[in-house]
Write a protein that holds these residues in place. Structure first.
Motif, PDB file in Angstrom:
ATOM      1  N   ASP A  66       9.082   6.582  -1.918  1.00  0.00           N
ATOM      2  CA  ASP A  66       9.436   5.408  -2.915  1.00  0.00           C
ATOM      3  C   ASP A  66       8.323   4.637  -2.812  1.00  0.00           C
ATOM      4  N   VAL A  67       7.413   4.943  -2.114  1.00  0.00           N
ATOM      5  CA  VAL A  67       5.789   3.767  -2.151  1.00  0.00           C
ATOM      6  C   VAL A  67       4.907   4.683  -3.322  1.00  0.00           C
ATOM      7  N   VAL A  68       4.841   6.013  -3.454  1.00  0.00           N
ATOM      8  CA  VAL A  68       4.830   6.334  -4.796  1.00  0.00           C
ATOM      9  C   VAL A  68       5.432   5.688  -6.124  1.00  0.00           C
ATOM     10  N   ASP A  69       6.610   6.271  -6.127  1.00  0.00           N
ATOM     11  CA  ASP A  69       7.376   5.569  -7.584  1.00  0.00           C
ATOM     12  C   ASP A  69       7.184   3.996  -7.545  1.00  0.00           C
ATOM     13  N   GLY A  70       6.260   3.249  -6.704  1.00  0.00           N
ATOM     14  CA  GLY A  70       6.598   1.303  -6.658  1.00  0.00           C
ATOM     15  C   GLY A  70       4.828   1.724  -7.109  1.00  0.00           C
ATOM     16  N   GLY A  71       3.861   3.009  -7.306  1.00  0.00           N
ATOM     17  CA  GLY A  71       2.683   2.397  -8.238  1.00  0.00           C
ATOM     18  C   GLY A  71       1.602   2.615  -6.742  1.00  0.00           C
ATOM     19  N   HIS A  72       1.700   3.233  -5.653  1.00  0.00           N
ATOM     20  CA  HIS A  72       0.482   3.363  -4.633  1.00  0.00           C
ATOM     21  C   HIS A  72       0.607   4.686  -4.478  1.00  0.00           C
ATOM     22  N   GLY A  73       0.857   5.867  -4.979  1.00  0.00           N
ATOM     23  CA  GLY A  73       0.344   7.004  -5.107  1.00  0.00           C
ATOM     24  C   GLY A  73      -1.179   7.431  -4.872  1.00  0.00           C
ATOM     25  N   LEU A  74      -1.474   8.310  -4.803  1.00  0.00           N
ATOM     26  CA  LEU A  74      -3.254   8.767  -5.133  1.00  0.00           C
ATOM     27  C   LEU A  74      -2.827   8.661  -6.772  1.00  0.00           C
ATOM     28  N   PRO A  75      -4.297   8.749  -6.816  1.00  0.00           N
ATOM     29  CA  PRO A  75      -5.373   8.599  -7.612  1.00  0.00           C
ATOM     30  C   PRO A  75      -5.075   9.458  -9.198  1.00  0.00           C
ATOM     31  N   PRO A  76      -5.044   9.378  -9.921  1.00  0.00           N
ATOM     32  CA  PRO A  76      -4.899  10.361 -10.903  1.00  0.00           C
ATOM     33  C   PRO A  76      -4.996  11.236 -10.815  1.00  0.00           C
ATOM     34  N   GLY A  77      -4.342  12.724 -11.676  1.00  0.00           N
ATOM     35  CA  GLY A  77      -5.027  14.126 -11.360  1.00  0.00           C
ATOM     36  C   GLY A  77      -4.888  15.030  -9.785  1.00  0.00           C
TER      37      GLY A  77
END
Length: 417
Positions: A66-77
Motif C-alpha cells: 500500500d505504501v509503495v503504491d501510494g508513491g513512497h517506495g524505494l528509489p527508481p531502479g
C-alpha cells in the motif's frame, strides 16, 4: 519463487539450534535474483505456529504494498524482496490471558499452575520427568516452604545459567532461594508500584508467583533460543547470500528483534547489513549501551553493543517503542520483582530492568530520539545510529507492528541506504 503482494518472496525455517530445517534453496535463489536490489529479512517473535509467523509476513507485506503504491517506495531502479525467517518460538502469556491480579484473589488455582506446566512441555519436550515432578509439588506450594524451594529448583533447572544477562535481571533467578523467588513474584496485598506502573497482569499469591515464574521461564528460554538462531543460523545465511548490489535489511518483531541483533553481532569482521528495524523488541533497553551499570567498576556494555560500536549497520537502526506494550513490560516487571527493585516505575525508563520495546535504547550516546511518523513524514535518518521512534500514536500493543506507519518507516530507512 513466491509472490507476496507483488514482492518476490521466500521462507527459510530454522531449528532451535540454528540449523536449517529443510533447505535454504529458496532463500538463496531469492537473494541471487539479479532483479532484486533490496532484501528485507523479516522474522517473527513469540508465535505458537507457522500460521502466526506467516500472518505477520503477509500483513506487513500488504502494508508495504500500500505504501509503495501510494508513491513512497524505494528509489527508481531498486526492487524489494521479502525473506521470511521462521523459527520455533512459544508465546509468552499476555496480560489479558492472566487471571488473578491481587494477592488475595482466589482465582489463581492449582489447575492454572498445572496448565502452565503443561505449556512448558512444548518448550522443553525432553524434560517430561522434571515437569512431572514439579506438577506433583503444586498441591503443597501454599503450605510448605520446602515444596516451594524444590518447585523453583526444578523449574529453573530447565534453563542455562550461563545465558543470564545482568542487564535483564535474570541472574537473580538462579541465585535466590526458591521460596524467596516465589514470594518476590507474588504481588503485594496493598496497591503499590506495580499498580502505579499499570502492570495489572502480574498474578497474586504464591500460586500466582508460580505462574509468573513459568511465564518468565518461557520468556527466558525464548530469548536464549532467539539469540542462538540468530548467531548460528541467520548470520551464516546472510554471509552466504550477500553479493555486490544487494542491500540486506533486517527486521524483527519481539524476540525476532533479538534474533536479528544477535545475527548482526555474529557476522564476520567487516561484514555489515544496510539497515535494521527492531519492532517492539524483547530485550533490555540497555542492549546497545556503552555502560549499562554505572554502579559497577569498569564498563558494562550491553549485549549487542558491538552492533553500534562496530558500525555493523551501515544505514539507520530503527526502534519502535511505546508504553502501550504491556507484554514486554510484564516480562521486565518480573525481572524487577526478582531483583526486589520495586521503588521505581516498573518496566519504565527509570527501571534498571526495562525492555527495548517499552523504552527504546537507553544509555546509548549514539541513539537519536524521534517519533514514528505517518506515511509521507520526513525522517532525519543518520547512518549507523539507533533511532528511538516513540510509537504511542500508531502502536496500540505488542503485536501492533503491521500497519502502514511501520511499513513506511521500514521503506524510508531502506531508501536512505
Amino acid at each position: 519463487m513466491a509472490d507476496l503482494f507483488g514482492f518476490p518472496s521466500a521462507e527459510i525455517h530454522f531449528r532451535a539450534d540454528g540449523g536449517v530445517d529443510g533447505d535454504a534453496a529458496a532463500a538463496r535463489a531469492l537473494a541471487a535474483d539479479p532483479g532484486v536490489t533490496d532484501l528485507l529479512v523479516l522474522t517473527h517473535g513469540w508465535n505458537n505456529d507457522i500460521g502466526g509467523a506467516r500472518d505477520l509476513f503477509a500483513q506487513l507485506a500488504r502494508s508495504l504494498r500500500d505504501v509503495v503504491d501510494g508513491g513512497h517506495g524505494l528509489p527508481p531502479g531498486r526492487r524489494l524482496a521479502i525473506l521470511g525467517v521462521v523459527w520455533p518460538s512459544r508465546q509468552f502469556a499476555l496480560p489479558d490471558q492472566m487471571r488473578g491480579v491481587a494477592a488475595a484473589d482466589p482465582s489463581v488455582t492449582q489447575a492454572d499452575l498445572l496448565d502452565g506446566l503443561d505449556g512448558l512441555r512444548a518448550v522443553f519436550p525432553q524434560e517430561g520427568p522434571r515437569l512431572d515432578a514439579a506438577a506433583a509439588l503444586v498441591p503443597h506450594l501454599t503450605a510448605e516452604v520446602e515444596a516451594r524451594r524444590e518447585f523453583v529448583e526444578l523449574v529453573r533447572g530447565l534453563l542455562t545459567p550461563d545465558a543470564a544477562d545482568g542487564a535483564e535481571g535474570s541472574d537473580a533467578l538462579f541465585t535466590l532461594p526458591g521460596d524467596v523467588v516465589l514470594e518476590q513474584l507474588s504481588v503485594p496485598d496493598a496497591p503499590g508500584p506495580f499498580a502505579d506502573a499499570g502492570i495489572g497482569g502480574l498474578l497474586g499469591g504464591i500460586l500466582g508467583g508460580g505462574l509468573n515464574l513459568l511465564n518468565y521461564t518461557t520468556f527466558y528460554a525464548m530469548k536464549e533460543r532467539s539469540a542462538v538462531v540468530g548467531a548460528a543460523g541467520l548470520a551464516p545465511l546472510l554471509t552466504a547470500i550477500r553479493r555486490p548490489g544487494l542491500r540486506l535489511h533486517l527486521a524483527g518483531h519481539s524476540f525476532g528483534a533479538r534474533l536479528v541483533s544477535a545475527a548482526t553481532k555474529a557476522l564476520p569482521a567487516g561484514s555489515t547489513v544496510a539497515s535494521m528495524a527492531l519492532l517492539q523488541g524483547a530485550f533490555s533497553h540497555y542492549g546497545f549501551a556503552a555502560d549499562w551499570d554505572l554502579d559497577a567498576p569498569g564498563a558494562q556494555p550491553g549485549l549487542f553493543r558491538s552492533d553500534v560500536a562496530d558500525q555493523r549497520v551501515t544505514g539507520p537502526v530503527l526502534i519502535t517503542h511505546t508504553a502501550n506494550d504491556l507484554a514486554v513490560g510484564i516480562a521486565y516487571a518480573v525481572a524487577s520483582r526478582l531483583a526486589n527493585q520495586i521503588d521505581t516505575g516498573i518496566g519504565g525508563p527509570d527501571d534498571r530492568y526495562g525492555g527495548l520495546g517499552r523504552n527504546g535504547a537507553l544509555r546509548c550516546d549514539e541513539a537519536v530520539a524521534g517519533t514514528l511518523l505517518g506515511v509521507g513524514g520526513s525522517y532525519p535518518w543518520q547512518p549507523h545510529r539507533p533511532h528511538n521512534l516513540l510509537a504511542d500514536a500508531f502502536v496500540a500493543d505488542h503485536s501492533d507492528v503491521k500497519g502502514h506507519e511501520v511499513a513506511y518507516a521500514l521503506l524510508s530507512a531502506a531508501a536512505a541506504t
